[in-house]
Design an enzyme around this catalytic site. Sequence first.
Site, mmCIF file in Angstrom:
data_model
loop_
_atom_site.group_PDB
_atom_site.id
_atom_site.type_symbol
_atom_site.label_atom_id
_atom_site.label_comp_id
_atom_site.label_asym_id
_atom_site.label_seq_id
_atom_site.Cartn_x
_atom_site.Cartn_y
_atom_site.Cartn_z
ATOM 1 C CG LEU A 139 -1.891 -1.086 1.420
ATOM 2 C CD1 LEU A 139 -2.544 -0.990 2.802
ATOM 3 C CD2 LEU A 139 -2.943 -0.993 0.329
ATOM 4 C CG ASP A 143 1.843 -3.158 2.854
ATOM 5 O OD1 ASP A 143 2.912 -2.606 2.519
ATOM 6 O OD2 ASP A 143 0.740 -2.890 2.339
ATOM 7 C CD GLU A 196 6.864 0.320 14.305
ATOM 8 O OE1 GLU A 196 7.704 0.572 15.171
ATOM 9 O OE2 GLU A 196 6.682 1.053 13.318
ATOM 10 C CG ASP A 197 2.381 -1.015 10.798
ATOM 11 O OD1 ASP A 197 2.696 -0.119 11.603
ATOM 12 O OD2 ASP A 197 2.678 -0.989 9.594
ATOM 13 N NE ARG A 232 0.070 -3.756 6.759
ATOM 14 C CZ ARG A 232 1.060 -3.185 7.439
ATOM 15 N NH1 ARG A 232 1.147 -1.871 7.498
ATOM 16 N NH2 ARG A 232 1.955 -3.921 8.066
ATOM 17 N NE ARG A 266 -3.368 2.567 6.402
ATOM 18 C CZ ARG A 266 -2.302 1.924 5.930
ATOM 19 N NH1 ARG A 266 -1.572 1.169 6.728
ATOM 20 N NH2 ARG A 266 -1.963 2.034 4.660
ATOM 21 C CG HIS A 302 1.743 4.255 10.557
ATOM 22 N ND1 HIS A 302 2.368 3.272 9.812
ATOM 23 C CD2 HIS A 302 0.468 3.838 10.716
ATOM 24 C CE1 HIS A 302 1.498 2.311 9.538
ATOM 25 N NE2 HIS A 302 0.341 2.636 10.067
ATOM 26 C CB CYS A 354 7.848 -0.295 9.443
ATOM 27 S SG CYS A 354 7.868 1.425 9.064
HETATM 28 C C1 LIG Z 1 6.069 3.675 10.997
HETATM 29 N N1 LIG Z 1 5.551 3.056 9.802
HETATM 30 C C2 LIG Z 1 5.610 3.858 8.666
HETATM 31 C C3 LIG Z 1 5.037 1.754 9.872
HETATM 32 N N2 LIG Z 1 5.015 1.194 10.965
HETATM 33 N N3 LIG Z 1 4.494 1.073 8.846
HETATM 34 C C4 LIG Z 1 4.635 1.292 7.445
HETATM 35 C C5 LIG Z 1 3.644 0.491 6.636
HETATM 36 C C6 LIG Z 1 3.714 0.756 5.179
HETATM 37 C C7 LIG Z 1 2.696 0.010 4.377
HETATM 38 N N4 LIG Z 1 2.966 0.149 2.981
HETATM 39 C C8 LIG Z 1 1.283 0.491 4.640
HETATM 40 O O1 LIG Z 1 0.818 1.376 3.928
HETATM 41 O O2 LIG Z 1 0.635 -0.005 5.545
#
Ligand SMILES: CN(C)C(=N)NCCC[C@H](N)C(=O)O
Length: 269
Positions: A33, A76, A81-82, A101, A147, A177, A262
């Site tokens: 994404l 992704d 981390e997410d 996701r 998000r 983020h 991330c």
């Molecule tokens: C701190 N950052 C930026 C993150 N923890 N995650 C990045 C996720 C990127 C992925 N393409 C998306 O759009 O979800």
Amino acid sequence: MHAEFVRGDGYCAPMATIRALVRRPGPRLAEGLITHIERVPVDVGLAAGQWQEYVDALTAAGWECVEVPPIDDCSDGVFVEDTMVVFGDLAVIARAGADERRPEAAEAERAVAAQGYRIEHISEPGTLDGGDVLKIGSTVYAGLGGRTNQAGIDQLRTFLEPLGAQVVAVPVSKVLHLKSAVTALPDGTVIGYEPLVDDPAAFPKYLAVPEEAGAHVVLLGENRLLMAASAPRSADLFTELGYQVHVVDISEFEKLEGCVTCLSVRLRG
Ligand SMILES: CN(C)C(=N)NCCC[C@H](N)C(=O)O
């Protein structure tokens, strides 16, 4: 969970093991994404090499990297981390703000539970991505943006406040983020690239950095920082401040709005 540190006189002191969860990028990485930047081609082979160098850098700094099984259908998935927020002995499993996701969380949950963490979950209507949560001591900044929603932050607060955390919501409108905009140095100074930070005044100690990727550091322990090769002037600034800077090239992940934070979940023992 503990290693031993052997002193010169032969005394063996227990040393907390520091572990990080990581997840290998999959074959569909290039379809990841993007929200705030233009799409440019991603070299999946190069990304695999960069990921390995990132893992090697953590390992060289004393971190034991634990792999979450890859999830090839989720482009992704590498941005592990997410999937969660870890505080004390608790892992709060995230509910991704992007529907595609959501499947990433299940295996990440199993991996962190296997490390001995208690588990809670963000549930509907809450959404929360780990990348929106910045911990500085007992203060937990949570980015309210594309998000992560208010219900997600309220649930996070319910889970973390009994553990002594203060959860502070901050706006995120210019980037993906909160940790795309700001992270923090070991002394708690929040660092940000000013054009992308909604409200620098939200942070008691704040330092502007000269590059977007200069706002992203992983704390390796003591005075060591891991950061991206794309922010050389910020790296010089941190070196002048007395930090030891370790640099990795993560260009292919930056094309997908990723940064150094991330690519891992740090479990600090
Ligand atoms: C701190 N950052 C930026 C993150 N923890 N995650 C990045 C996720 C990127 C992925 N393409 C998306 O759009 O979800």
